[in-house]
Design an enzyme around this catalytic site. Structure first.
Site, mmCIF file in Angstrom:
data_model
loop_
_atom_site.group_PDB
_atom_site.id
_atom_site.type_symbol
_atom_site.label_atom_id
_atom_site.label_comp_id
_atom_site.label_asym_id
_atom_site.label_seq_id
_atom_site.Cartn_x
_atom_site.Cartn_y
_atom_site.Cartn_z
ATOM 1 N N HIS A 139 -9.982 8.657 6.763
ATOM 2 C CA HIS A 139 -8.797 9.322 7.032
ATOM 3 C C HIS A 139 -7.643 8.249 7.088
ATOM 4 C CE1 HIS A 139 -11.234 12.637 8.433
ATOM 5 N NE2 HIS A 139 -11.907 11.660 9.055
ATOM 6 N N SER B 83 12.517 -5.729 -9.482
ATOM 7 C CA SER B 83 13.477 -4.672 -9.348
ATOM 8 C C SER B 83 14.689 -5.086 -9.994
ATOM 9 C CB SER B 83 13.667 -4.217 -8.030
ATOM 10 O OG SER B 83 14.808 -3.593 -7.639
ATOM 11 N N LYS C 11 12.324 -7.991 -4.290
ATOM 12 C CA LYS C 11 11.179 -7.021 -4.804
ATOM 13 C C LYS C 11 10.000 -7.635 -5.621
ATOM 14 C CE LYS C 11 10.449 -3.421 -3.260
ATOM 15 N NZ LYS C 11 10.972 -2.208 -3.735
ATOM 16 N N GLU D 262 0.555 1.588 -9.919
ATOM 17 C CA GLU D 262 0.824 2.752 -9.844
ATOM 18 C C GLU D 262 1.032 3.495 -11.097
ATOM 19 O OE1 GLU D 262 4.811 2.372 -7.142
ATOM 20 O OE2 GLU D 262 4.655 0.858 -8.494
#
Ligand code: ARG
Length: 473
Positions: free
Chosen positions: A169, A290, A296, A303
């Site tokens: 979880h 970025s 970043k 992803e």
């Protein structure tokens, strides 16, 4: 040039291969909507390989003379060279790669070339081409899965005593060795390789000789063609041969599930490389920047691996929906099998290679992993198991330790102190709470501790070796 070969503006009208039955050429709109050349050109090599086998068979059964066979084979060589070096001139009438190749062979070999399509239909031809494509590209995907497993296994071996929280979880549950965690992904990929192997075995059937749907009156030899192309067997039923796309559906499922596995790995990489977790630092070569935020370093590879899974699942459901309403045998709907298959294998293959590089070069951060795992509460199950060893029924032990953990949280007292107040727990209890101790206690087969992991690493090495036998490395 006869008038019906002229378009109103005087441009020579292209004739499709099936022009005989028609008094008028196809509209531009029809050609634009029905063509598949824009995506099936990549089957050219397979189409030519299939034609070579077909021509040899035709000569063998006496439907072509030796000279005709030679002329067509030479034309096929030339077409292959033209396609490879980019000099092949496509015509507006080339609906698909099959018609383009046949047209050019006929231009080059004249009357002999016009015999190439004897006893064959594009229906069995396209089914053949796609099976040849899948045989090669499916294996290539399996090879890339193997490459990722290889890196996972190497990194698992190197991780030695490093441990981190195992989660259920997404809540810290029990510590596990990093090697054990990495191998969990290894075994999912091992099932993928097995799945690819099995589906490629089932797909190992030559459909050539089924003709349009019913076979032929000519003395064709489908077994010869199958053997010539290295298939394990030929089709049993001509209707099935031209309408069966189970092999595409199975490949789409295998690709989708492989991609789902990559997606789950991707999700963990995203979490682990966040400041909140800080378990993983991506190498510069596998991180992205970025355009606005200079600080970043983003996990775009992970992803995209995760995101593409959605598209691949769509390809599988899309094809199944296409197939479900089709009467036997070939229907043009089936032309829609190629783009999803090509995209699924391309995407999955590229994701595999990128994730392999990412994992090979990323840096694990043992201090962060271990600090997260060393919260005393994550040894709660071990404390309960100590009570069980002392004869306390498990449900009672669970309640007793649960109460200690609750008191620790409520009163802000370290669990270690409360543990000493439980008379049924001996001195072992404190040792269990020492950093890094809990994971040592995972001793059961397939468990997360050092002893079972050592055996697991050996098993995994054996599995890779076995796979290499099939993959031919
Ligand atoms: N381009 C077609 C396909 O991909 C080839 C088969 C066409 N057959 C036909 N009878 N129109 O499926």
């Amino acid at each position: 040039m006869s008038p019906d070969e002229m378009k109103p503006d005087g441009i020579k009208e292209a004739k499709p291969l099936w022009h005989g039955r028609f008094s008028e050429g196809p509209s531009d709109e029809l050609m634009r909507f029905t063509e598949s050349l824009s995506f099936d050109e990549r089957l050219a090599g397979d189409d030519i390989a299939g034609s070579r086998a077909h021509v040899r068979m035709l000569a063998r059964v006496g439907l072509l003379t030796k000279e005709e066979e030679k002329a067509i084979l030479a034309a096929l060589d030339r077409v292959e060279a033209e396609l490879t070096d980019g000099t092949f001139g496509f015509e507006p009438s080339d609906e698909d790669i099959h018609t383009a190749v046949e047209r050019r062979v006929t231009e080059l070999a004249g009357d002999a070339g016009a015999k190439l399509h004897t006893g064959r239909s594009r229906n069995d031809q396209v089914a053949l081409d796609l099976r040849l494509y899948l045989r090669r590209e499916g294996r290539a995907v399996a090879q890339r899965i193997h490459g990722l497993q290889d890196v996972l296994l190497r990194r698992a071996g190197e991780a030695e005593t490093v441990y981190l929280p195992g989660y259920t979880h997404l809540q810290r549950a029990q510590p596990v060795l990093l090697g054990h965690h990495l191998l969990a992904h290894f075994w999912a990929l091992a099932r993928d390789v097995e799945r690819w192997r099995e589906l490629l075995d089932r797909a190992d059937v030559s459909p050539l000789g089924a003709g349009a749907l019913a076979g032929s009156s000519l003395p064709l030899d489908p077994d010869f063609v199958a053997a010539e192309l290295g298939f394990a067997r030929r089709f049993e039923n001509s209707l099935d041969a031209v309408s069966d796309r189970d092999f595409v559906a199975e490949a789409l499922f295998a690709a989708a599930l492989t991609q789902v596995h990559l997606s789950r790995m991707g999700e963990e990489i995203v979490l682990w490389s966040s400041d909140e977790f800080g378990f993983l630092v991506l190498s510069d070569a596998y991180a992205t920047g970025s355009s606005m935020l200079p600080q970043k370093r983003n996990p775009d590879v992970a992803e995209l691996a995760r995101g593409s899974a959605g598209r691949l699942i769509g390809h599988l459901t899309g094809l199944l929906a296409t197939l479900k309403g089709l009467p036997l045998a070939y229907n043009r709907d089936l032309q829609g099998d190629k783009e999803p298959l090509f995209d699924a294998l391309d995407t999955c293959g590229r994701a595999l290679v990128a994730l392999t590089g990412l994992l090979a070069t990323a840096e694990f951060v043992p201090e962060r992993m271990q600090a997260a795992a060393d919260v005393p509460a994550s040894a709660a199950a071990d404390l309960a198991e100590l009570l069980v060893e002392a004869g306390v029924p498990f449900r009672e032990a669970h309640a007793a330790i649960g109460s200690l953990v609750r008191q620790a949280a409520e009163r802000g007292v370290p669990l270690e102190e409360l543990v000493m107040t439980e008379p049924r727990l001996g001195p072992d209890a404190l040792a269990v709470l020492e950093p890094g101790q809990a994971v040592q206690r995972r001793t059961t087969p397939g468990g997360a501790g050092p002893k079972p992991l050592k055996r697991q690493l050996t098993e995994a090495r054996g599995r890779l070796k076995e796979q290499r036998g099939w993959l031919g490395r």
